[in-house]
Enzyme design. Structure first.
Site: not given
Ligand SMILES: *Cc1c(COP(=O)(O)O)cnc(C)c1O
Length: 362
Positions: A104, A173, A197
């Site tokens: 990511w 993030d 998540k």
């Molecule tokens: C799942 C995830 C993403 C991607 O998320 P989307 O909503 O599919 O764009 C980005 N960063 C992390 C840390 C993730 O776990």
């Protein structure tokens, strides 16, 4: 297939608290005596105002945010934040620092590159297949922000402390560990999380942004790509992801009222992860893939002696009602995602299964 809910270890979309799903179900046809479903009410109605304001208030209470912070709801998942951050906060000769701890973070860096912005990757754990969290990072003096990923969903590593950036705001993030633990908000200029998540349905992204970041953001951008558009309209410049915001509100209510707040949530998460890691550490059959000090409390990544056994493990587990244990397609192996909504009951079921699988296949 099955008339029973499984023990769900999916990485994302992931398990939601059963109480939340039941509340959605019971109010789905007639939300709050409106005579309409939450998916049918106007986002300009007081019904929806109450929902979004409640979600914002709960998020602020849970993270103890002061008035400088805004809570926004965007679409495009977490991934739209990868380009939005450099677009909003870098112009001309401005530069940013990035920490690369996995897929990511790499994707976030790629967007800064596509946009031809200046940036420095100040630390990376790519040399050991992202199996650890870098320490003693030297940050640039003139960076406008430091971008990092708090929990690496795919590799199963997590920052247990946030680095000292000499006052440069961290933009983080937190898709896979937001609301899993209390945060020292003094370090953060912006936090974002795709909902699927730890918060709700996919597609919606929660952004927590500090006023001074809004003040320094570029204005010459399309409206939908500017944080200020969302901040000035309570996330309702256009139609917001109403069902997502509603579900997030219920999940935050669950953390506050059922789990007892974010400190209790963290205690519970530590307890769950400790049980699972203890099970793995006490066996010579299973092994974790992340360095011990970097292990994630949310995504437990592990291997078995052979790939064939891993396949059998996932298949047998599925058969027994334990789902989502296959590792990410890019890394293989096994992964148990145990976010906030994973119950102790599901951890115990997994451990029991792992112990008997080891006995039968050793
Ligand atoms: C799942 C995830 C993403 C991607 O998320 P989307 O909503 O599919 O764009 C980005 N960063 C992390 C840390 C993730 O776990």
């Amino acid at each position: 297939m099955t008339d029973k809910r499984i023990f769900n270890f999916n990485a994302g979309p992931a398990a939601l608290p059963l109480q939340v799903l039941e509340e959605i179900q019971s109010s789905f046809l007639n939300f709050n005596q409106s005579g309409m479903s939450i998916t049918e009410v106007s986002h300009r109605s007081s019904y929806f105002d109450d929902v979004i304001n409640d979600a914002v208030d709960r998020a602020k209470r849970l993270l103890k945010l002061d008035d400088r912070f805004h809570i926004l709801f965007l679409q495009g998942g977490a991934s739209l934040q990868f380009p939005m951050i450099p677009m909003n906060f870098l112009s001309g000769d401005d530069t940013a620092d990035y920490i690369n701890t996995g897929t990511w973070s790499t994707k976030a860096i790629k967007e800064a590159e596509i946009l031809k912005k200046n940036y420095t990757v100040v630390a990376s754990s790519e040399d050991k297949d992202f199996s650890y969290i870098p320490k003693d990072i030297q940050f640039s003096k003139n960076a406008r922000y430091v971008h990092m990923t708090s929990n690496n969903t795919i590799k199963g590593t997590q920052f247990h402390e946030f680095p000292d950036t000499n006052g440069v705001p961290i933009l983080c993030d937190m898709s896979s560990d937001i609301f899993s633990r209390p945060l020292d908000m003094g370090k953060f200029g912006l936090i974002y999380a795709g909902a699927q998540k730890n918060l709700g349905p996919s597609g919606t992204c929660m952004v927590i942004i500090r006023q001074d970041m809004l003040d320094m953001a570029n204005e010459d951008l399309p409206s939908m790509l500017k944080y200020s558009t969302y901040a000035s309209k309570n996330s309702m410049y256009n139609t917001p992801p109403c069902f997502g915001v509603y579900t997030i509100d219920l999940v935050l209510k669950w953390i506050e009222e059922v789990m007892g707040g974010i400190e209790k949530m963290e205690e519970y998460n530590i307890k769950k992860a400790d049980l699972l890691y203890d099970c793995i550490d006490s066996s010579s059959f299973y092994r974790t893939t992340a360095e011990k000090y970097s292990r994630s409390l949310m995504n437990v990544t592990f291997r078995l002696p052979t790939e064939d056994l891993e396949k059998k493990f996932v298949a047998d587990a599925t058969e027994k009602g334990l789902g989502g244990l296959k590792g990410h397609r890019s890394v293989g192996g096994c992964r148990a995602s145990i976010y906030n909504a994973a119950t102790m009951e599901s951890i115990n079921a997994l451990i029991q299964f792992m112990e008997s699988f080891e006995k039968e296949n050793k």
